[in-house]
Enzyme design. Sequence first.
Site, PDB file in Angstrom:
ATOM      1  N   ASP A   1       0.855  -1.187   0.000  1.00  0.00           N
ATOM      2  CA  ASP A   1       0.000   0.000   0.000  1.00  0.00           C
ATOM      3  C   ASP A   1       0.895   1.242   0.000  1.00  0.00           C
ATOM      4  O   ASP A   1       1.861   1.306   0.759  1.00  0.00           O
ATOM      5  CB  ASP A   1      -0.889  -0.013   1.240  1.00  0.00           C
ATOM      6  CG  ASP A   1      -2.023   0.992   1.179  1.00  0.00           C
ATOM      7  OD1 ASP A   1      -1.750   2.188   0.914  1.00  0.00           O
ATOM      8  OD2 ASP A   1      -3.172   0.598   1.416  1.00  0.00           O
ATOM      9  N   ILE A   2       0.574   2.232  -0.829  1.00  0.00           N
ATOM     10  CA  ILE A   2       1.390   3.448  -0.886  1.00  0.00           C
ATOM     11  C   ILE A   2       1.067   4.414   0.254  1.00  0.00           C
ATOM     12  O   ILE A   2       1.722   5.434   0.405  1.00  0.00           O
ATOM     13  CB  ILE A   2       1.284   4.161  -2.253  1.00  0.00           C
ATOM     14  CG1 ILE A   2      -0.148   4.562  -2.562  1.00  0.00           C
ATOM     15  CG2 ILE A   2       1.886   3.286  -3.344  1.00  0.00           C
ATOM     16  CD1 ILE A   2      -0.293   5.396  -3.826  1.00  0.00           C
TER      17      ILE A   2
ATOM     18  N   GLN B   1     -14.855   2.284   1.585  1.00  0.00           N
ATOM     19  CA  GLN B   1     -14.086   1.909   0.394  1.00  0.00           C
ATOM     20  C   GLN B   1     -13.689   3.168  -0.373  1.00  0.00           C
ATOM     21  O   GLN B   1     -14.543   3.949  -0.773  1.00  0.00           O
ATOM     22  CB  GLN B   1     -14.911   0.975  -0.498  1.00  0.00           C
ATOM     23  CG  GLN B   1     -14.152   0.455  -1.696  1.00  0.00           C
ATOM     24  CD  GLN B   1     -14.987  -0.513  -2.537  1.00  0.00           C
ATOM     25  OE1 GLN B   1     -16.199  -0.614  -2.374  1.00  0.00           O
ATOM     26  NE2 GLN B   1     -14.324  -1.213  -3.432  1.00  0.00           N
TER      27      GLN B   1
ATOM     28  N   ASN C   1     -13.510  -3.398   2.643  1.00  0.00           N
ATOM     29  CA  ASN C   1     -14.669  -2.500   2.657  1.00  0.00           C
ATOM     30  C   ASN C   1     -15.404  -2.590   1.327  1.00  0.00           C
ATOM     31  O   ASN C   1     -14.764  -2.642   0.271  1.00  0.00           O
ATOM     32  CB  ASN C   1     -14.213  -1.055   2.889  1.00  0.00           C
ATOM     33  CG  ASN C   1     -13.390  -0.904   4.146  1.00  0.00           C
ATOM     34  OD1 ASN C   1     -13.706  -1.473   5.181  1.00  0.00           O
ATOM     35  ND2 ASN C   1     -12.317  -0.144   4.057  1.00  0.00           N
TER      36      ASN C   1
ATOM     37  N   HIS D   1     -10.726  -5.053  -2.833  1.00  0.00           N
ATOM     38  CA  HIS D   1      -9.369  -5.366  -2.398  1.00  0.00           C
ATOM     39  C   HIS D   1      -9.363  -5.620  -0.897  1.00  0.00           C
ATOM     40  O   HIS D   1     -10.278  -5.221  -0.185  1.00  0.00           O
ATOM     41  CB  HIS D   1      -8.391  -4.242  -2.757  1.00  0.00           C
ATOM     42  CG  HIS D   1      -8.738  -2.912  -2.176  1.00  0.00           C
ATOM     43  ND1 HIS D   1      -9.771  -2.124  -2.663  1.00  0.00           N
ATOM     44  CD2 HIS D   1      -8.203  -2.214  -1.144  1.00  0.00           C
ATOM     45  CE1 HIS D   1      -9.836  -1.007  -1.958  1.00  0.00           C
ATOM     46  NE2 HIS D   1      -8.903  -1.038  -1.016  1.00  0.00           N
ATOM     47  N   PHE D   2      -8.320  -6.286  -0.446  1.00  0.00           N
ATOM     48  CA  PHE D   2      -8.151  -6.642   0.956  1.00  0.00           C
ATOM     49  C   PHE D   2      -6.877  -5.989   1.482  1.00  0.00           C
ATOM     50  O   PHE D   2      -5.841  -6.046   0.822  1.00  0.00           O
ATOM     51  CB  PHE D   2      -8.020  -8.162   1.111  1.00  0.00           C
ATOM     52  CG  PHE D   2      -9.203  -8.926   0.596  1.00  0.00           C
ATOM     53  CD1 PHE D   2     -10.207  -9.341   1.451  1.00  0.00           C
ATOM     54  CD2 PHE D   2      -9.304  -9.236  -0.754  1.00  0.00           C
ATOM     55  CE1 PHE D   2     -11.298 -10.048   0.973  1.00  0.00           C
ATOM     56  CE2 PHE D   2     -10.392  -9.942  -1.247  1.00  0.00           C
ATOM     57  CZ  PHE D   2     -11.398 -10.352  -0.380  1.00  0.00           C
ATOM     58  N   HIS D   3      -6.960  -5.399   2.663  1.00  0.00           N
ATOM     59  CA  HIS D   3      -5.791  -4.832   3.344  1.00  0.00           C
ATOM     60  C   HIS D   3      -5.274  -5.868   4.332  1.00  0.00           C
ATOM     61  O   HIS D   3      -6.052  -6.380   5.148  1.00  0.00           O
ATOM     62  CB  HIS D   3      -6.167  -3.577   4.137  1.00  0.00           C
ATOM     63  CG  HIS D   3      -6.572  -2.428   3.311  1.00  0.00           C
ATOM     64  ND1 HIS D   3      -5.706  -1.410   2.997  1.00  0.00           N
ATOM     65  CD2 HIS D   3      -7.754  -2.117   2.718  1.00  0.00           C
ATOM     66  CE1 HIS D   3      -6.346  -0.515   2.247  1.00  0.00           C
ATOM     67  NE2 HIS D   3      -7.583  -0.929   2.073  1.00  0.00           N
TER      68      HIS D   3
END
Length: 178
Positions: A50-51, A113, A106, A119-121
């Site tokens: 993740d940036i 979201q 989310n 997507h999944f964190h």
Amino acid sequence: YMGTLSECLFFFEFQNTMTSPSSCIFCRIVAGKLPAYRVFEDNLTIAFLDIHPASPFHTLVVPKHHFERVDQFTPEIAAACGVTLSRVAAAVRAATGGSDYNILQNNGRQAGQEVPHAHFHLLARTRGDGLGYRMGKQLPFDEARGLEWQRTLHEHLMPASAGNPADDAETGGSQAPA
């Protein structure tokens, strides 16, 4: 052309108004049009850092095909995301030397979201990291509400021709859990 990380950050700022796959930041990463710190990739999924990390090794697991929400996944995509999450979670645990992590996901703006591509964190956790995560308020819950919600979900999970699973003992029926 992969672009630069600065271009990727700029693109991210405007992502919340873009919903088509051609303008989706994650679709552009999958296509190689934007840079990413890729950590895993297979035919159906990609994982990259993740940036805007909330913890060390904060990684996103993303299906390569554009879906805005998890309920749109095919069974194959859902399974592939689960396998990739498991592999990346093991790698994050090994990299951090820790044992705890959150997997957050989310669906929709009201749920938080920001990028309209499912997507999944994956977030490594340590004691005192300041992230915290609690549901907050809790709704009243009793046997009547449990049975009502169970029946409603069963109705939405089963095809109309399959009958009502709340009447089927094999699916747990309409009984409350022990």
